[in-house]
Design a protein around this motif. Structure first.
Motif, mmCIF file in Angstrom:
data_model
loop_
_atom_site.group_PDB
_atom_site.id
_atom_site.type_symbol
_atom_site.label_atom_id
_atom_site.label_comp_id
_atom_site.label_asym_id
_atom_site.label_seq_id
_atom_site.Cartn_x
_atom_site.Cartn_y
_atom_site.Cartn_z
ATOM 1 N N ALA A 316 0.562 4.306 11.831
ATOM 2 C CA ALA A 316 -0.147 5.022 10.625
ATOM 3 C C ALA A 316 0.281 4.246 9.551
ATOM 4 O O ALA A 316 -0.443 3.919 8.607
ATOM 5 C CB ALA A 316 0.196 6.401 10.555
ATOM 6 N N ASP A 317 1.536 4.092 9.249
ATOM 7 C CA ASP A 317 2.140 3.124 8.159
ATOM 8 C C ASP A 317 1.278 1.933 7.991
ATOM 9 O O ASP A 317 1.053 1.396 6.770
ATOM 10 C CB ASP A 317 3.807 3.197 8.063
ATOM 11 N N HIS A 318 1.374 1.279 8.952
ATOM 12 C CA HIS A 318 0.729 -0.177 8.937
ATOM 13 C C HIS A 318 -0.867 0.075 8.493
ATOM 14 O O HIS A 318 -1.248 -0.832 7.643
ATOM 15 C CB HIS A 318 0.723 -0.783 10.317
ATOM 16 N N VAL A 319 -1.610 0.783 9.106
ATOM 17 C CA VAL A 319 -2.877 0.925 8.820
ATOM 18 C C VAL A 319 -3.194 1.586 7.224
ATOM 19 O O VAL A 319 -3.998 0.929 6.522
ATOM 20 C CB VAL A 319 -3.656 2.118 9.553
ATOM 21 N N LEU A 320 -2.203 2.247 6.804
ATOM 22 C CA LEU A 320 -2.188 2.910 5.488
ATOM 23 C C LEU A 320 -1.982 1.560 4.250
ATOM 24 O O LEU A 320 -2.598 1.395 3.486
ATOM 25 C CB LEU A 320 -1.220 3.850 5.080
ATOM 26 N N HIS A 321 -0.970 0.919 4.755
ATOM 27 C CA HIS A 321 -0.571 -0.369 4.012
ATOM 28 C C HIS A 321 -1.855 -1.202 3.864
ATOM 29 O O HIS A 321 -2.000 -1.706 2.673
ATOM 30 C CB HIS A 321 0.434 -1.042 4.783
ATOM 31 N N LEU A 327 -8.319 -1.201 -0.492
ATOM 32 C CA LEU A 327 -8.907 -0.232 -1.519
ATOM 33 C C LEU A 327 -8.729 -0.689 -2.934
ATOM 34 O O LEU A 327 -9.358 -0.506 -3.859
ATOM 35 C CB LEU A 327 -8.302 1.319 -1.454
ATOM 36 N N HIS A 328 -7.609 -1.427 -2.829
ATOM 37 C CA HIS A 328 -7.160 -2.130 -4.413
ATOM 38 C C HIS A 328 -8.301 -2.918 -4.883
ATOM 39 O O HIS A 328 -8.737 -3.330 -5.886
ATOM 40 C CB HIS A 328 -5.863 -2.666 -4.266
ATOM 41 N N HIS A 329 -8.639 -3.728 -3.666
ATOM 42 C CA HIS A 329 -9.810 -4.658 -3.854
ATOM 43 C C HIS A 329 -11.350 -4.017 -3.832
ATOM 44 O O HIS A 329 -12.491 -5.146 -4.138
ATOM 45 C CB HIS A 329 -9.662 -5.991 -3.119
#
Ligand code: 5GP
Ligand code: MN
Length: 348
Positions: A316-321, A327-329
């Protein structure tokens, strides 16, 4: 979204699609995997109409094995069959509410073997993978397009057909919160056949087993807010783990994003649903200005500007990263004071 009538090109597409269907003896209608009320309701409405005209009709979807409980009541003529009962080489295949071939899951290969493929859809990311297309990204729901098709076929509306279409409108517009004037006019026509709006909506959205409450307590309890994410507009996210899913239906799992998205401090909401260890189905929702379908596309997914999804592997952490970066782009639009191209309560 469309405020005034129907575009002439769309009328033409509806007329062409109607000619194709009017001569068909055997029609296979397919919805996307994990079908929602717009996908399955649209397929069943068109299926019922063609069935009444004497065609051999079947409705199917690639997964899950069972029809979602809240949608079973729409299939009044028993048209739904499992993927194993879909012919290897269908005569006419109609794909509804499905933006790309892969969203048909195990039925995707029928796109290659069918004699003709009619795609009826309203997703901005539609890849026009058929031989005939009735695609309007301005339509609030695929159900709206199916009604245009039924009108072109001169099918008289009855309550079971109207109920299927109404179900699609309810979910894809979040209970008409984001319905354009044309969609309200469509709803009025559907209700005039005797559809019980309150009963349809209660069955679709307002009925959950008790296990929903402890599931929500756990899942909402681990939600996190990241105000600096999404270009400073805020991200809220949570996970639904396999262990949280015991005793609840897909309806309960899909409901989570509708609660998480209400967070006032976040433009974007993300819910990571664990399909198997280290494999996630992710629902994204934006309030106004971030194009989440662009972020989903970076993972091979898609959807609408304000409601999208994708599947991803890893922790989950990897997907969120990866999601934070996407989303930043992601493209940022000016907020529009209108009903958006959103897929509704359970999605679109
Ligand atoms: P939901 O979050 O309700 O599952 O889906 C929201 C929207 O994103 C819907 O329009 C749905 O069709 C689309 N979507 C969800 N998951 C996927 C996916 O894995 N791939 C693609 N292409 N679209 C998806
Ligand atoms: Mn839809």
């Amino acid at each position: 979204m469309r405020n005034t009538g129907i575009a002439p090109t769309l009328t033409l597409a509806a007329d062409e699609a109607a000619s194709l269907l009017a001569g068909a003896q055997d029609v296979t209608l397919v919805a996307h995997v994990q079908p929602d009320a717009d996908a399955l309701g649209s397929a069943l409405a068109l299926g019922l109409a063609l069935h009444q005209r004497g065609a051999t009709v079947r409705v199917s979807f690639g997964a899950p094995e069972q029809t979602p409980e809240s949608l079973r009541g729409l299939d009044v003529a028993g048209l739904i069959v499992g993927p194993e009962d879909v012919p290897a080489q269908p005569d006419l295949l109609v794909a509804l509410d499905t933006a790309s071939r892969d969203r048909l899951g195990c039925l995707a290969d029928r796109v290659d073997t069918a004699s003709a493929v009619l795609v009826i859809d309203h997703h901005a990311t539609n890849e026009r993978f058929g031989t005939h297309h009735l695609v309007d990204v301005e339509a609030d729901a695929t159900a709206v397009l199916v009604l245009e098709l039924l009108d072109a076929l001169e099918v008289p509306l009855d309550e079971p057909i109207a109920r299927c279409l109404y179900a699609g409108l309810v979910t894809d517009t979040s209970c008409f919160r984001r319905a354009d004037p044309n969609t309200h006019a469509v709803a009025a026509r559907l209700l005039a056949t005797g559809v019980d709006s309150e009963a349809v909506t209660r069955e679709l959205l307002d009925t959950h087993p008790f296990g929903w409450l402890p599931m929500l307590a756990t899942v909402l309890g681990r939600a996190q807010l990241e105000p600096a994410s999404v270009q400073g507009l805020g991200l809220v996210h949570t996970t639904v783990r396999l262990a949280d899913m015991a005793g609840v239906r897909s309806e309960e799992i899909e409901s989570v994003v509708d609660l998480v998205r209400t967070t006032s401090e976040a433009e974007v909401a993300a819910v990571l649903k664990e399909m198997q260890p280290d494999r996630w189905s992710v629902s994204l929702r934006a309030k106004q200005c971030i194009d989440v379908s662009a972020a989903a596309a970076e993972f091979g997914g898609g959807g609408h500007r304000l409601a999208a999804g994708f599947t991803a592997d890893g922790t989950a952490d990897h997907v969120l990263h990866r999601l934070r970066t996407a989303l930043h782009h992601a493209p940022r639009h000016q907020a529009q004071p209108r009903h958006g191209d959103i897929s509704g309560s359970s999605g679109l």
